[in-house]
Each structure stands twice: as structure tokens, then as C-alpha cells.
Design an enzyme around this catalytic site. Structure first.
Site, PDB file in Angstrom:
ATOM      1  N   GLN A  68      42.601  43.413  49.785  1.00  0.00           N
ATOM      2  CA  GLN A  68      42.144  44.825  49.523  1.00  0.00           C
ATOM      3  C   GLN A  68      42.933  45.316  48.629  1.00  0.00           C
ATOM      4  O   GLN A  68      42.628  46.808  48.200  1.00  0.00           O
ATOM      5  CB  GLN A  68      42.227  45.789  50.909  1.00  0.00           C
ATOM      6  CG  GLN A  68      41.478  45.160  52.201  1.00  0.00           C
ATOM      7  CD  GLN A  68      41.694  46.187  53.371  1.00  0.00           C
ATOM      8  OE1 GLN A  68      43.043  45.792  53.808  1.00  0.00           O
ATOM      9  NE2 GLN A  68      41.064  47.002  53.762  1.00  0.00           N
ATOM     10  N   ASP A 105      46.309  45.784  42.850  1.00  0.00           N
ATOM     11  CA  ASP A 105      47.465  45.955  41.987  1.00  0.00           C
ATOM     12  C   ASP A 105      47.539  44.546  41.398  1.00  0.00           C
ATOM     13  O   ASP A 105      48.415  44.359  40.226  1.00  0.00           O
ATOM     14  CB  ASP A 105      48.697  45.744  42.741  1.00  0.00           C
ATOM     15  CG  ASP A 105      48.945  45.175  43.873  1.00  0.00           C
ATOM     16  OD1 ASP A 105      48.387  44.148  43.986  1.00  0.00           O
ATOM     17  OD2 ASP A 105      49.402  45.712  44.763  1.00  0.00           O
ATOM     18  N   HIS A 120      38.578  44.878  46.502  1.00  0.00           N
ATOM     19  CA  HIS A 120      38.173  46.291  45.822  1.00  0.00           C
ATOM     20  C   HIS A 120      38.673  46.437  44.559  1.00  0.00           C
ATOM     21  O   HIS A 120      38.943  47.431  44.148  1.00  0.00           O
ATOM     22  CB  HIS A 120      39.264  47.255  46.614  1.00  0.00           C
ATOM     23  CG  HIS A 120      38.709  47.527  48.128  1.00  0.00           C
ATOM     24  ND1 HIS A 120      39.354  47.821  49.363  1.00  0.00           N
ATOM     25  CD2 HIS A 120      37.277  47.471  48.715  1.00  0.00           C
ATOM     26  CE1 HIS A 120      38.715  47.860  50.363  1.00  0.00           C
ATOM     27  NE2 HIS A 120      37.633  47.702  50.162  1.00  0.00           N
ATOM     28  N   CYS A 128      25.831  44.132  34.955  1.00  0.00           N
ATOM     29  CA  CYS A 128      25.545  42.353  34.972  1.00  0.00           C
ATOM     30  C   CYS A 128      26.777  41.839  35.765  1.00  0.00           C
ATOM     31  O   CYS A 128      26.742  40.470  36.097  1.00  0.00           O
ATOM     32  CB  CYS A 128      25.674  41.857  33.430  1.00  0.00           C
ATOM     33  SG  CYS A 128      26.872  41.924  32.595  1.00  0.00           S
ATOM     34  N   CYS A 171      29.788  46.629  27.689  1.00  0.00           N
ATOM     35  CA  CYS A 171      29.799  45.283  28.013  1.00  0.00           C
ATOM     36  C   CYS A 171      29.393  44.530  26.928  1.00  0.00           C
ATOM     37  O   CYS A 171      28.407  44.745  26.190  1.00  0.00           O
ATOM     38  CB  CYS A 171      28.863  45.047  29.247  1.00  0.00           C
ATOM     39  SG  CYS A 171      28.804  43.311  29.802  1.00  0.00           S
ATOM     40  N   CYS A 221      25.847  42.638  28.070  1.00  0.00           N
ATOM     41  CA  CYS A 221      24.493  43.398  28.150  1.00  0.00           C
ATOM     42  C   CYS A 221      24.420  44.927  27.629  1.00  0.00           C
ATOM     43  O   CYS A 221      23.779  45.468  27.943  1.00  0.00           O
ATOM     44  CB  CYS A 221      24.233  43.422  29.624  1.00  0.00           C
ATOM     45  SG  CYS A 221      25.191  44.544  30.760  1.00  0.00           S
ATOM     46  N   GLY A 250      49.502  42.275  56.536  1.00  0.00           N
ATOM     47  CA  GLY A 250      49.608  43.810  56.091  1.00  0.00           C
ATOM     48  C   GLY A 250      48.429  44.664  55.963  1.00  0.00           C
ATOM     49  O   GLY A 250      48.415  45.300  55.030  1.00  0.00           O
ATOM     50  N   ASN A 295      51.767  42.025  61.061  1.00  0.00           N
ATOM     51  CA  ASN A 295      52.074  43.636  60.699  1.00  0.00           C
ATOM     52  C   ASN A 295      53.084  44.267  61.324  1.00  0.00           C
ATOM     53  O   ASN A 295      53.839  43.920  62.092  1.00  0.00           O
ATOM     54  CB  ASN A 295      50.593  44.479  61.173  1.00  0.00           C
ATOM     55  CG  ASN A 295      49.286  44.275  60.129  1.00  0.00           C
ATOM     56  OD1 ASN A 295      49.423  44.374  59.051  1.00  0.00           O
ATOM     57  ND2 ASN A 295      48.218  43.916  60.730  1.00  0.00           N
TER      58      ASN A 295
HETATM   59 ZN   LIG Z   1      27.051  43.759  31.458  1.00  0.00          ZN
END
Ligand SMILES: [Zn+2]
Length: 281
Positions: free
Chosen positions: A107, A110, A125, A136, A160, A163, A200, A245
Site C-alpha cells: 500500500q 514511496d 496504490h 491505456c 501518453c 495513446c 506494518g 505489527n
Molecule cells: Zn495511454
């Protein structure tokens, strides 16, 4: 050897397809602030959180303005590009090199798993080090685009190469769907794994939070099959879920994880690797 550390090492050695799920607890060890902890970015600045809910909408509405905001404002997280991996990241690289760990689902945004040298990383993420085309799905290294140059020449948004659609940062914002490739591959890993090492993260943010619950559900089904005599191969699809954790989480209290090793990932993970090596000598 601490009995839980040894138990985790033995479980890892027994596994055929171990994966790691990682979260903010990995990054804080590298000095990166989290969002919702006591000193979290949003705990200290609730207005910033409200603005963050608008970011994806802003991109869809006007990608040029989105980029002017991104490039003109100060990053909430500070400069993440200088952050360095810590012994927790390095321990996961070692487990992968030993052939035990098959992938890291994270998740964190960095890019530290990449920097540490993990080969198969699914950045659920996204990553601050990358850009992505929502049309695309192509990803680019941030360094492939001269973003400041585009702003000075009034040529925002970046487009992009495949596309020509406007591209955004790879980081997934609120209300933005998880990129379909990562969502698909993560689900597949959660179905396939027979060991899940949760590092974590309390895994309360959906849809990421469904991944340990899928693995748990498979374990319940395997037990039911075994009890009803339907399972021909012993432990055919049982999944062991280990949690590392600082404090107990809903995963602990809801019985999603089989056991919790309480502590910092940067300390516990290297000790597990050490135990794995000792036991396999
Ligand atoms: Zn694209």
C-alpha cells in the site's frame, strides 16, 4: 530463538507460495510520515485530507490545472525521492532471493521495495516515482518526462506516448479505481498464496483490506473440506497468515491472522530471515 520468530521461520520454509502485504509501518521506519497515525499528515492537517478527496476529480475535470497544482504546490509527503529502504525492506528482498517469497503487495507509495531490490512488487496504490496513463494503463518513470519544462512552455498536461491521453501521477487518489492490472494480479496472489506475511499494516482501507480476508476465507474453506473428508491432499489449500505489527489490529482481533509478532518490521523481519537461514542449514 524467540518462539514466534522461529514459528514464522518454520512456516515460511514449509510454504510453497509465500507473499508479503506491506503498509505504512514499513515506511515510517525510513522516516516517512504516515497519514492517520498520531503524527500523521491528515491527523495534523484535516484540510489537506479534504483537498485530497478532490484530486482525482480535478484531474478528470482539468488535467492541466491538476498538474499546475501538483508542480506548484509542496508535496504533502515532503520529498520522498531521497528516502532510503530500511532493514525490513532488505529482509523481504532476502526472502525473495531464497526463493521463499514470491511477491510483495504494498500500500506504500514511496517506491522503497523497488529501491531495495524486490523483483516482484505490486504497488496497489501506485508510486510517487512513476506516472500513469489512466486510459491505456501504461506507466512511465517520472524521469522520462520534463514536467517543469512542460509547465514553463505551457504544454501541460503531459501526454501518453502510446495513446496521447493526459497522464497523471501513478499514485491512486481517493475515488480513483485501483489500476486493473494491479487489482487483478493482487487478487490472484491472494488466492494463490499459502502463506501471507502482513507487515506494518492494519489493512483497514478497502479494497486492499479484502486481500487478507480472501486468504482467510480460503483457510476456512480448506478446513471445512478437510472435516467433511472432501480434501484429498492434506493441507491442500490452507493458508497461514502471519502479522507483524507494532500493536494488535482488527486483523488480530477478528482472527484473520493466525498469530501476531508484535514489534517494528525493521527489527522483526531481519530476525525472521536469520532464523530461516539458521533452520535451513
Ligand atoms: Zn495511454
Amino acid at each position: 530463538m524467540d518462539s514466534l520468530i522461529e514459528r514464522a521461520a518454520r512456516d515460511l520454509l514449509k510454504s510453497n507460495h509465500a507473499i508479503a502485504l506491506t503498509g505504512a509501518g514499513m515506511s515510517t521506519e525510513s522516516g516517512i510520515p504516515d497519514f492517520r497515525g498520531p503524527n500523521g499528515i491528515w491527523t495534523k492537517d484535516p484540510e489537506a485530507e479534504k483537498r485530497a478527496y478532490q484530486t482525482y476529480h480535478n484531474f478528470l475535470r482539468n488535467p492541466k490545472e491538476y498538474w499546475e497544482d501538483v508542480l506548484g504546490g509542496r508535496s504533502m509527503l515532503g520529498d520522498l525521492t531521497g528516502a532510503r529502504p530500511n532493514p525490513g525492506h532488505e529482509a523481504l528482498v532476502e526472502l525473495e532471493k531464497l526463493g521463499i517469497l514470491k511477491s510483495v503487495l504494498t500500500q506504500t507509495i514511496d517506491g522503497l521495495h523497488d529501491k531495495a531490490g524486490s523483483q516482484r512488487v505490486l504497488e496497489y496504490h501506485g508510486s510517487v516515482l512513476k506516472l500513469r496513463c489512466p486510459s491505456c494503463g501504461t506507466r512511465y518513470e517520472r524521469s522520462e518526462y520534463d514536467l517543469q519544462g512542460l509547465m514553463l512552455e505551457d504544454k501541460l498536461p503531459p501526454r501518453c506516448n502510446k495513446c496521447s491521453s493526459p497522464i497523471k501521477g501513478d499514485v491512486v487518489h481517493f475515488n480513483e479505481p485501483i489500476p486493473s492490472d494491479v487489482a487483478h494480479d493482487s487478487l490472484e496472489e491472494a488466492w494463490k498464496c499459502d502463506l501471507m506475511l502482513i507487515c506494518g499494516t492494519s489493512a483497514v482501507v478497502y479494497p486492499f483490506a479484502q486481500l487478507p480476508r480472501i486468504a482467510r476465507q480460503r483457510q476456512v474453506e480448506a478446513q471445512q473440506k478437510a472435516e467433511s473428508g472432501l480434501l484429498f491432499v492434506k493441507n491442500e489449500s490452507a493458508t497461514t497468515i502471519i502479522e507483524i505489527n507494532a500493536d494488535p489490529t482488527p486483523l488480530t482481533t477478528e482472527g484473520i491472522s493466525d498469530y501476531l509478532i508484535q514489534g517494528r518490521t525493521a527489527e522483526i523481519l531481519p530476525r525472521i530471515v536469520e532464523a530461516v537461514k539458521k533452520l535451513s542449514q
